[in-house]
Design a protein around this motif. Sequence first.
Motif: not given
Lengths: 502, 176
Positions: A134-138, A175-179, A235-245
């Motif tokens: 997952x990490x490598x692909x993202x 963004x790839x790192x966050x995803x 919570x993790x999804x919300x944090x990820x969306x915030x960071x990628x924005x």
Amino acid sequence: MNHGYEKHFSNIVYLVTISFFIFIIFLPAVYVLTFAIGGNFLLSDQLINALYVSFFVSLSVTVINLIFGTSFAWIFVKMDKKYKNWFDNLIDLPLMIPTAALGLSVYLFWGEFWSVGKGISMIILLHVIFTLPYMVRSVSASLEQINTTYNEAASTLGASILTIFRTIDLPLFKDGVVVGSVLTFTRSLSETGATMMVASALTMTAPVYVVNLKKEGNIPEAAAASIILILSALAILAAAKYITRQKHFNFSTFYPRFEYSLTDLWKARNIMSALFLVLFIIIPTFYIILYNFVNFRPVFNMIMLEAFIVSFGLAAIVTAVGLIFAIPMAYFIARTRNEKISAFFENLHDIVLLVPTSALGFSLGLFWNKLNLSEYLVLILSHLSFTFPLLVKPLAASIKNIEYGIEESAMTLGANHKQILTTILFPLIMPAAIAGSIMAFTRSISETGATLAVSKNIKTIPVLIVDLVDQNKMFEAGFICLLLFIMSFIFLLLLKRTRSDN
Amino acid sequence: MPNIELRNISKTFTSISEDSRGKIITALDNVNLKIKKNTYNTLLGPSGCGKTTLLRIIAGLEKPTDGKIYFGGSDITNAETQKRNIGFVFQNYSLFPHMDVWHNVSYGLMVRGKYKKGKENEIHDILKMVKLDDRTTAYPKELSGGMQQRVAVARAIATKSQLCFSTNPWAHWMPE
């Protein structure tokens, strides 16, 4: 068909699809959250310990994958084309192999060969294997978007390799790192079947604990565990969306001499990464094949055959039903002019995808058992929940890539909606439909947590493997795993074929 | 500014295209060149003749297949790009998309630890020279092609490198 009739028909299809998603997929998946409102949950010391183990393991695995996964992604993107295909298949293989099979291989390698005891260390060693892809692909997907001349420009301005990585590359592929981090963390948090094989009584993860609680009929505590797991994923999804924005990073601090002095260490990462890949990923993953080779005796019996029929039948039904609804859902998400509605439904799909499957299964079981449905039907509905987003996401991405102008051109040439669907859209989205179907099928075959949380009597392949390991019937379990490896490899080749056609 | 001398520089590539895979392509064949101090030089030639390849070799972005490069009498053929202190304006400008104009231009000074107090005026003067002193907080995507090119030029000269190259430098520059 006249235009007015077609428009009504489209609206009805959308309504049915959205209703299917809301009432069959989404609401049952989060039904257990209503227990929080009613106060019908219990937080015991054992549960708190299980949650601690889960979060500690997931966090450790995410950190390890951040270091090595990012490094592999870097190596993969810069790799010579002639090696890329080979490495490409290697990255995806742990994703395709059912985690129960991976769990047994890891348990035999680290446990019996190296005498590492069951517990947190072995759980981490296992989770790193199936989350690393997952990490490598993202990360590699993001890295490939970066123009290589940025690095060249930075080097002409005097920046060392490490400074370039930190100030130029990292802000561009964050963004790839966050995803990758979100997928790694939530996948690790969710894992049940394989974890059951390598966890000890004292170091049980929360999903394994939910399954045990369900077996004991302890609903309040299982509800508490499920609620916390679901809310954590949200919570993790919300944090990820915030960071990628966040588009811009503060990079005003530079350490030229220090970072330049680390250049040799940076160059050594290729060797360190290769060693890590071989020792901690490849050998433990494939050890089961060696084990079967040394201890081979064909032990296929009726119970195994029944498990294969149940698993494959379940996966086939789930994939077929899912695909019927996924296509209009994906079309709706891709084509709706209101971006907020599109984003809303995409987020709902992300939530279902990230929720730990044992919590998901428990919630679904509570929801559907009120209707006294058969165990097999509840199992189908639960597998449909976590595989549906795997069908919708690639289809929506594929449709978004098709210019709407192509459909409009067909309309100006006199094609009706049915003709546009069958002659224009379906051929173009076929590779995505096949890729999504393969992912949904293999995910369903692989799933243990939701199956155990929902059903008592039905034995799918992963559940059978877990039972055989519990009974110390390693040869039988090993043999099934070998068959799963062969099956996974075939599916992987099919997936690669559809990706290259796309 | 020291002399640059190229002696017998050759560069070959192996083709990766499907119809001529493995074929050796000679981009440069025994090029000898001397560039004197304090001069402005232009390399002219048809498209694909190797001009950019030659500049990339001097900047250290490509390694020559054969030959040597001397800079002020020292052999820099195998020296890293970072150590050559050569300003380079790329064909597509390669402005860092996540940095504004100010940070793009001051990047070279920052990574070398030379961005100290007082340097802001120097950066400001350079931006004034390229008529972008009023766009310091703009990001590359907000600039026109000509403005981006001016930022790229400003970035290359901000580090006061002893040698500066540019590929097609005045393509978008409008006379005023």
